[in-house]
Motif scaffolding. Sequence first.
Motif, PDB file in Angstrom:
ATOM      1  N   SER A  84      39.436 -12.895  -0.617  1.00  0.00           N
ATOM      2  CA  SER A  84      38.022 -12.634  -0.901  1.00  0.00           C
ATOM      3  C   SER A  84      37.265 -12.238   0.362  1.00  0.00           C
ATOM      4  N   VAL A  85      37.550 -12.913   1.463  1.00  0.00           N
ATOM      5  CA  VAL A  85      36.887 -12.620   2.733  1.00  0.00           C
ATOM      6  C   VAL A  85      37.294 -11.231   3.243  1.00  0.00           C
ATOM      7  N   ILE A  86      38.561 -10.896   3.093  1.00  0.00           N
ATOM      8  CA  ILE A  86      39.021  -9.559   3.497  1.00  0.00           C
ATOM      9  C   ILE A  86      38.317  -8.492   2.665  1.00  0.00           C
ATOM     10  N   GLU A  87      38.265  -8.712   1.361  1.00  0.00           N
ATOM     11  CA  GLU A  87      37.652  -7.721   0.466  1.00  0.00           C
ATOM     12  C   GLU A  87      36.161  -7.539   0.733  1.00  0.00           C
ATOM     13  N   VAL A  88      35.436  -8.615   0.800  1.00  0.00           N
ATOM     14  CA  VAL A  88      33.977  -8.517   0.875  1.00  0.00           C
ATOM     15  C   VAL A  88      33.468  -8.341   2.305  1.00  0.00           C
ATOM     16  N   LEU A  89      33.961  -9.158   3.223  1.00  0.00           N
ATOM     17  CA  LEU A  89      33.478  -9.079   4.608  1.00  0.00           C
ATOM     18  C   LEU A  89      34.226  -8.033   5.421  1.00  0.00           C
ATOM     19  N   TYR A 135      35.865 -31.308  -7.768  1.00  0.00           N
ATOM     20  CA  TYR A 135      34.725 -30.827  -6.992  1.00  0.00           C
ATOM     21  C   TYR A 135      35.134 -30.400  -5.584  1.00  0.00           C
ATOM     22  N   LEU A 136      34.734 -29.188  -5.206  1.00  0.00           N
ATOM     23  CA  LEU A 136      35.018 -28.611  -3.892  1.00  0.00           C
ATOM     24  C   LEU A 136      33.722 -28.239  -3.194  1.00  0.00           C
ATOM     25  N   ILE A 137      33.684 -28.463  -1.911  1.00  0.00           N
ATOM     26  CA  ILE A 137      32.601 -27.948  -1.077  1.00  0.00           C
ATOM     27  C   ILE A 137      33.251 -27.005  -0.073  1.00  0.00           C
ATOM     28  N   ILE A 138      32.755 -25.781  -0.034  1.00  0.00           N
ATOM     29  CA  ILE A 138      33.271 -24.768   0.887  1.00  0.00           C
ATOM     30  C   ILE A 138      32.138 -24.369   1.817  1.00  0.00           C
ATOM     31  N   GLU A 139      32.372 -24.516   3.115  1.00  0.00           N
ATOM     32  CA  GLU A 139      31.384 -24.136   4.127  1.00  0.00           C
ATOM     33  C   GLU A 139      31.947 -22.961   4.930  1.00  0.00           C
ATOM     34  N   ILE A 140      31.167 -21.909   5.020  1.00  0.00           N
ATOM     35  CA  ILE A 140      31.588 -20.717   5.749  1.00  0.00           C
ATOM     36  C   ILE A 140      30.653 -20.518   6.936  1.00  0.00           C
ATOM     37  N   SER A 141      31.211 -20.560   8.137  1.00  0.00           N
ATOM     38  CA  SER A 141      30.449 -20.265   9.357  1.00  0.00           C
ATOM     39  C   SER A 141      30.837 -18.866   9.787  1.00  0.00           C
ATOM     40  N   MET A 142      29.829 -18.024  10.040  1.00  0.00           N
ATOM     41  CA  MET A 142      30.144 -16.651  10.435  1.00  0.00           C
ATOM     42  C   MET A 142      29.035 -16.047  11.275  1.00  0.00           C
ATOM     43  N   PHE A 143      29.402 -14.957  11.959  1.00  0.00           N
ATOM     44  CA  PHE A 143      28.406 -14.207  12.721  1.00  0.00           C
ATOM     45  C   PHE A 143      27.302 -13.752  11.780  1.00  0.00           C
ATOM     46  N   GLU A 144      26.069 -13.765  12.259  1.00  0.00           N
ATOM     47  CA  GLU A 144      24.998 -13.196  11.456  1.00  0.00           C
ATOM     48  C   GLU A 144      25.138 -11.677  11.460  1.00  0.00           C
ATOM     49  N   GLY A 145      24.562 -11.031  10.447  1.00  0.00           N
ATOM     50  CA  GLY A 145      24.580  -9.578  10.400  1.00  0.00           C
ATOM     51  C   GLY A 145      24.956  -9.012   9.042  1.00  0.00           C
ATOM     52  N   ILE A 196      29.355 -23.574  -2.442  1.00  0.00           N
ATOM     53  CA  ILE A 196      29.612 -22.788  -1.236  1.00  0.00           C
ATOM     54  C   ILE A 196      28.323 -22.695  -0.429  1.00  0.00           C
ATOM     55  N   THR A 197      28.441 -22.921   0.862  1.00  0.00           N
ATOM     56  CA  THR A 197      27.313 -22.750   1.774  1.00  0.00           C
ATOM     57  C   THR A 197      27.756 -21.822   2.890  1.00  0.00           C
ATOM     58  N   GLN A 253      27.805 -11.344  -2.958  1.00  0.00           N
ATOM     59  CA  GLN A 253      29.056 -10.820  -3.499  1.00  0.00           C
ATOM     60  C   GLN A 253      30.218 -11.744  -3.128  1.00  0.00           C
ATOM     61  N   LEU A 254      30.235 -12.233  -1.881  1.00  0.00           N
ATOM     62  CA  LEU A 254      31.285 -13.150  -1.452  1.00  0.00           C
ATOM     63  C   LEU A 254      31.243 -14.441  -2.258  1.00  0.00           C
ATOM     64  N   ILE A 255      30.077 -15.010  -2.427  1.00  0.00           N
ATOM     65  CA  ILE A 255      29.934 -16.244  -3.203  1.00  0.00           C
ATOM     66  C   ILE A 255      30.416 -16.034  -4.631  1.00  0.00           C
TER      67      ILE A 255
END
Length: 129
Positions: free
Chosen positions: A27-32, A61-71, A101-102, A79-81
Motif C-alpha cells: 500500500s505504501v509503495i502504491e500510494v506514497l 483491534y489494530l492501531i497503525i501509526e505512520i511517521s513520515m516526511f511532510e509534503g 490509522i494515524t 488514499q493511503l488510509i
Amino acid sequence: MAQIKVYGLADKLNPVKAELSNIIHASVIEVLQLTPEKRFHRFFPLDKSDFFYPFDRSDNYLIIEISMFEGRSVETKKQLIRLLIKNISENLNISIFDIEITIFETPKYNWGIRGLPGDELILNYKVEV
C-alpha cells in the motif's frame, strides 16, 4: 521516508505480522510511491493487560501509526488510509471498525538518517505526491 508501528494483542497480531507487513508495504509503495527497499515496520504485540481499548472493538483491534516526511497531499494521505483499511480488512478478515490509522508528519530536517539530517539526503523517490 515512512516508518510504521503496529500495535495489537499478541495472540492476534503475531500470527498475521508477515502478511500484514506485506499489505502495508504494498500500500505504501502504491500510494506514497516509495521504492520497495524502503520497508520500516515495527510490531508491538501486547498482552491483554497492556492494551486497553473501547468496548465496541474486538480482540482484532489494530492501531497503525505512520511517521513520515511532510509534503504529501491531503488526498494522498486519505488514499493511503482508505487502501490500508480495505486491504487489511479484505485480506486478514479484520473489521474496518477494528483498524485505526494515524499519520504523523514532520519536516525532513527533524529526521536523522544515514548520518545526515533528512533535508540533506538525496532521495530516490518523490515526497510531494
